[in-house]
Design an enzyme around this catalytic site. Structure first.
Site, PDB file in Angstrom:
ATOM      1  N   ASP A 149       0.872  -1.177   0.000  1.00 12.39           N
ATOM      2  CA  ASP A 149       0.000   0.000   0.000  1.00 12.39           C
ATOM      3  C   ASP A 149       0.907   1.223   0.000  1.00 12.39           C
ATOM      4  O   ASP A 149       1.227   1.773   1.057  1.00 12.39           O
ATOM      5  CB  ASP A 149      -0.914  -0.033   1.231  1.00 12.39           C
ATOM      6  CG  ASP A 149      -2.030   1.003   1.144  1.00 12.39           C
ATOM      7  OD1 ASP A 149      -2.088   1.729   0.132  1.00 12.39           O
ATOM      8  OD2 ASP A 149      -2.840   1.086   2.077  1.00 12.39           O
ATOM      9  N   HIS A 150       1.337   1.611  -1.194  1.00 15.00           N
ATOM     10  CA  HIS A 150       2.219   2.767  -1.356  1.00 15.00           C
ATOM     11  C   HIS A 150       1.730   3.627  -2.505  1.00 15.00           C
ATOM     12  O   HIS A 150       1.085   3.140  -3.440  1.00 15.00           O
ATOM     13  CB  HIS A 150       3.665   2.329  -1.636  1.00 15.00           C
ATOM     14  CG  HIS A 150       4.392   1.819  -0.429  1.00 15.00           C
ATOM     15  ND1 HIS A 150       4.687   2.623   0.656  1.00 15.00           N
ATOM     16  CD2 HIS A 150       4.886   0.595  -0.136  1.00 15.00           C
ATOM     17  CE1 HIS A 150       5.326   1.915   1.568  1.00 15.00           C
ATOM     18  NE2 HIS A 150       5.454   0.679   1.117  1.00 15.00           N
TER      19      HIS A 150
ATOM     20  N   SER B 107       2.363   1.384  10.824  1.00 15.90           N
ATOM     21  CA  SER B 107       2.416   2.793  11.234  1.00 15.90           C
ATOM     22  C   SER B 107       2.776   3.734  10.093  1.00 15.90           C
ATOM     23  O   SER B 107       2.567   4.939  10.199  1.00 15.90           O
ATOM     24  CB  SER B 107       3.431   2.963  12.367  1.00 15.90           C
ATOM     25  OG  SER B 107       4.737   2.600  11.924  1.00 15.90           O
ATOM     26  N   GLY B 108       3.320   3.202   8.993  1.00 17.31           N
ATOM     27  CA  GLY B 108       3.798   4.053   7.906  1.00 17.31           C
ATOM     28  C   GLY B 108       5.257   4.426   8.098  1.00 17.31           C
ATOM     29  O   GLY B 108       5.705   4.618   9.240  1.00 17.31           O
TER      30      GLY B 108
ATOM     31  N   GLU C  36       8.392   8.651   4.089  1.00 19.01           N
ATOM     32  CA  GLU C  36       8.017  10.060   4.212  1.00 19.01           C
ATOM     33  C   GLU C  36       7.782  10.721   2.859  1.00 19.01           C
ATOM     34  O   GLU C  36       6.881  11.560   2.709  1.00 19.01           O
ATOM     35  CB  GLU C  36       9.096  10.818   4.995  1.00 19.01           C
ATOM     36  CG  GLU C  36       8.734  12.258   5.278  1.00 19.01           C
ATOM     37  CD  GLU C  36       9.725  12.945   6.192  1.00 19.01           C
ATOM     38  OE1 GLU C  36       9.420  14.078   6.627  1.00 19.01           O
ATOM     39  OE2 GLU C  36      10.791  12.366   6.474  1.00 19.01           O
TER      40      GLU C  36
END
Length: 310
Positions: free
Chosen positions: A37-38, A105-106, A109
């Site tokens: 999921d990017h 959490s991701g 950046e």
């Protein structure tokens, strides 16, 4: 071991590309099709551009019938927990109960900057992840006809009808992973049915599996209630020349791949490599497939590697 296909479409893949992989994976007997999921490629131009993970999985759910579907992993920074719970429950309905939610959490950046998504400091991201897990599972577990309330630092839910409900009960399996020493194992023990170790050396995996096992015991859960999994780059060939060709197609060096993935080499080599991971307790393997046009790669794996493992 159970084997699943894992793709990275942000590197450059259309919906049609992903559907083709999911359908051949189902035909070949892989247990699941998972995607990252990017929103931004880590290298290359990423053309034709990113695809939304849950839109994609909802569509694939209607074009498949047996293979399980999920994310490895959805970033908690991308979506509010309520709408995410709705989306996953809907895809679970569309697939007749074949969905799994990987949630993290991701970490990337640049993709947040590229698409205007806030990127809090790491401590806050983990705090938000914990609250999202509480909200999502709370919504799913709320009995029909009742409402759900939650008050946290970052998310507040008031009088929610907690709809729609997923098909799976009490809810779709949740996958949590990573190498954090404390909070990651604690969150996994509280919410996950599967703990995933993506692209780590076996010594790191051994330490982290031990931490998770301790957290599971501390939470009062049976040891067997947690599935342990890993993800590795797939680069297989009938001989060294074919391995080199597939490595070149994904712009990687064979020696580098061999040093960090047991799914690299000839079928016999891969079978030997997986022995140590099985001994560690890894029950499920995600085969990261980076060249989505090479469907013969998956056919080789199921035709010449899997029979040696049965």
């Amino acid at each position: 071991m159970e084997f699943r296909v894992f793709v990275e479409p942000q590197q450059g893949a259309s919906y049609a590309d992903q559907l083709a992989v999911a359908q051949i994976a189902e035909q070949l007997g892989f247990a699941a099709f998972f995607r990252s999921d990017h929103f931004l490629a880590m290298s290359g131009d990423g053309l034709p551009g990113p695809t939304d993970s849950w839109v994609t999985l909802g569509a694939i759910a209607r074009e498949t019938s047996q293979i399980r579907l999920g994310t490895l992993v959805t970033s908690a920074t991308f979506r509010q927990p309520g709408p995410l719970a709705i989306a996953v429950a809907q895809v679970d309905q569309m697939s007749d109960g074949r969905v799994e939610l990987g949630l993290g959490s991701g970490w990337f950046e640049k993709e947040h900057q590229a698409y205007g998504i806030p990127f809090p400091p790491v401590r806050e991201r983990f705090d938000r992840l914990g609250e999202q897990l509480a909200v999502i599972t709370g919504l799913w577990r709320t009995p029909p006809g009742e409402t759900f309330d939650y008050t946290g630092r970052y998310y507040t839910v008031t009088g929610s009808p907690a709809l729609p409900k997923p098909v799976q009960s009490p809810h779709p399996p949740i996958v949590i992973g990573g190498v954090g020493a404390k909070r990651t194992p604690e969150l996994a023990a509280a919410y996950a049915t599967e703990f995933n170790l993506p692209f780590v050396p076996i010594d790191v995996a051994r330490i982290q599996c031990g931490r998770v096992a301790q957290a599971v015991a501390a939470a009062g859960r049976p040891a067997e209630s947690m599935v342990y999994s890993s993800a590795f780059v797939l680069c297989a060939g009938r001989d060294d020349a074919e391995v080199r060709r597939r490595a070149a197609a994904i712009n990687r060096e064979v020696d580098e791949l061999r040093s960090n993935s047991p799914l690299v080499g000839t079928p016999g080599e891969i079978v030997d490599n997986l022995g140590a991971w099985a001994g560690l307790g890894i029950e499920r393997v995600y085969a990261q497939t980076l060249d989505l046009s090479d469907l013969g790669h998956l056919e080789l794996f199921t035709g010449e590697v899997l029979p040696q493992l049965r």
